[in-house]
Scaffold this motif. Structure first.
Motif, PDB file in Angstrom:
ATOM      1  N   ALA A 130       4.998  13.652   6.935  1.00  0.00           N
ATOM      2  CA  ALA A 130       4.981  12.695   8.037  1.00  0.00           C
ATOM      3  C   ALA A 130       5.871  13.221   9.146  1.00  0.00           C
ATOM      4  CB  ALA A 130       5.472  11.324   7.572  1.00  0.00           C
TER       5      ALA A 130
ATOM      6  N   GLU B  26       4.211   6.803  10.177  1.00  0.00           N
ATOM      7  CA  GLU B  26       3.175   7.778  10.467  1.00  0.00           C
ATOM      8  C   GLU B  26       2.160   7.878   9.325  1.00  0.00           C
ATOM      9  OE1 GLU B  26       2.885   9.587  13.317  1.00  0.00           O
ATOM     10  OE2 GLU B  26       4.529   8.356  14.086  1.00  0.00           O
ATOM     11  N   THR B  27       0.961   8.370   9.675  1.00  0.00           N
ATOM     12  CA  THR B  27      -0.033   8.674   8.660  1.00  0.00           C
ATOM     13  C   THR B  27       0.427   9.897   7.869  1.00  0.00           C
ATOM     14  OG1 THR B  27      -1.810   7.819  10.039  1.00  0.00           O
ATOM     15  CG2 THR B  27      -2.437   9.288   8.230  1.00  0.00           C
ATOM     16  N   LEU B  28       0.415   9.797   6.558  1.00  0.00           N
ATOM     17  CA  LEU B  28       0.831  10.919   5.731  1.00  0.00           C
ATOM     18  C   LEU B  28      -0.290  11.945   5.660  1.00  0.00           C
ATOM     19  CD1 LEU B  28       2.584   9.035   2.769  1.00  0.00           C
ATOM     20  CD2 LEU B  28       3.653  10.119   4.736  1.00  0.00           C
ATOM     21  N   GLN B  29       0.034  13.189   6.006  1.00  0.00           N
ATOM     22  CA  GLN B  29      -0.934  14.279   5.960  1.00  0.00           C
ATOM     23  C   GLN B  29      -0.684  15.119   4.719  1.00  0.00           C
ATOM     24  OE1 GLN B  29      -3.391  14.546   8.121  1.00  0.00           O
ATOM     25  NE2 GLN B  29      -2.658  12.871   9.432  1.00  0.00           N
TER      26      GLN B  29
ATOM     27  N   TYR C 208       2.977  15.231   0.719  1.00  0.00           N
ATOM     28  CA  TYR C 208       2.455  14.747   1.990  1.00  0.00           C
ATOM     29  C   TYR C 208       3.543  14.837   3.059  1.00  0.00           C
ATOM     30  CZ  TYR C 208      -1.244  12.882  -0.958  1.00  0.00           C
ATOM     31  OH  TYR C 208      -2.272  12.764  -1.852  1.00  0.00           O
TER      32      TYR C 208
ATOM     33  N   ASN D 258       0.816  -1.215   0.000  1.00  0.00           N
ATOM     34  CA  ASN D 258       0.000   0.000   0.000  1.00  0.00           C
ATOM     35  C   ASN D 258       0.848   1.262   0.000  1.00  0.00           C
ATOM     36  OD1 ASN D 258      -2.429  -1.433   0.082  1.00  0.00           O
ATOM     37  ND2 ASN D 258      -2.330  -1.632   2.304  1.00  0.00           N
ATOM     38  N   ARG D 259       2.059   1.162   0.520  1.00  0.00           N
ATOM     39  CA  ARG D 259       2.952   2.320   0.592  1.00  0.00           C
ATOM     40  C   ARG D 259       4.365   1.868   0.252  1.00  0.00           C
ATOM     41  NH1 ARG D 259       3.007   6.049   5.926  1.00  0.00           N
ATOM     42  NH2 ARG D 259       0.755   5.918   5.539  1.00  0.00           N
TER      43      ARG D 259
END
Length: 242
Positions: free
Chosen positions: A208, A196-199, A206, A134-135
């Motif tokens: 992190a 971390e969740t990428l913002q 994005y 997924n990443r």
């Protein structure tokens, strides 16, 4: 690497898929689509009491310069090319170091195209012996040099913010944040990207955030287009302790 034998073919297929996609997407004439598993690097990192496993798939030149640390040998041999404020000097130094490997005399632009296009590594996270696709992170040495002669994206940009113990600088800037070893630099990038969740910061970028062991906050910016199956390291910043 034997424990990951069931997912070796999956990683090979995923790398070929991504590489060929990027070749068309970026209108390049070639791509590195396969790397033999004997050249892969398996690492385990601990963060927030959790241990995560990663597989780094480097190009031959990335393996030499980053994994095998030959980049530091360039600095040891030609320290006067570093800390000058001009990133083209670093390109000159690497080209001089690589001269014995080159088949002909390359211009600075030709050599720069070589180190920025397919001198990279893909980083895959493995959860319970299962590939997490997924990443996926692609670590280029750099993506470009801007009109101010500053590296854009890639590890060479990150080197402006980290300096291993024993060196005054490993970039064109002065020392900013000291780390114990050279390998800690890409370790921090990998942990930052995957932990971390990428913002979303702005279009296709994005952020992190992770915390370094001394309490500093590391902010990583990654470039990711919606239809592109991989993210690129764009820049990093280390917040000063309050």
């Amino acid at each position: 690497m034997e424990k990951f034998t069931p997912i070796v073919s999956e990683i090979q297929e995923k790398m070929e898929e991504i590489s060929c996609f990027l070749m068309q997407h970026e209108k390049k004439d070639f791509c590195l689509a396969k790397v033999h598993p004997d050249c892969w690097r398996y690492v385990s990192y601990k963060y927030n009491c959790n241990i995560s496993n990663y597989i780094i798939v480097p190009s031959p030149a990335f393996n030499r310069f980053i994994i095998q640390r030959e980049y530091l040998k360039v600095i040891d041999k030609m320290p006067h090319y570093f800390g000058t404020g001009d990133d083209w000097n670093i390109v000159h130094a690497i080209k001089k170091y690589e001269k014995k490997y080159l088949l002909r005399e390359y211009s600075d632009i030709e050599f720069f195209d070589y180190i920025r296009h397919e001198t990279m590594a893909y980083v895959f996270k493995v959860d319970d012996d299962i590939l997490n696709s997924n990443r996926i992170l692609r670590l280029d040495l750099c993506r470009n040099i801007n009109p101010d002669n500053v590296f854009q994206g890639g590890l060479f940009h990150v080197f402006k913010h980290f300096t291993p113990n024993g060196y005054n600088t490993i970039s064109s800037n002065h020392k900013e944040f000291e780390v114990e070893t050279f390998s800690e630099i890409y370790k921090y990038i990998i942990l930052n990207f995957f932990s971390e969740t990428l913002q979303k910061e702005r279009k296709n970028c994005y952020e992190a955030k992770t915390t370094l062991k001394d309490g500093h906050t590391l902010r990583g910016i990654y470039y990711k287009e919606d239809k592109v199956p991989v993210a690129f390291i764009n820049s990093m910043r280390i917040d000063h302790l309050k």
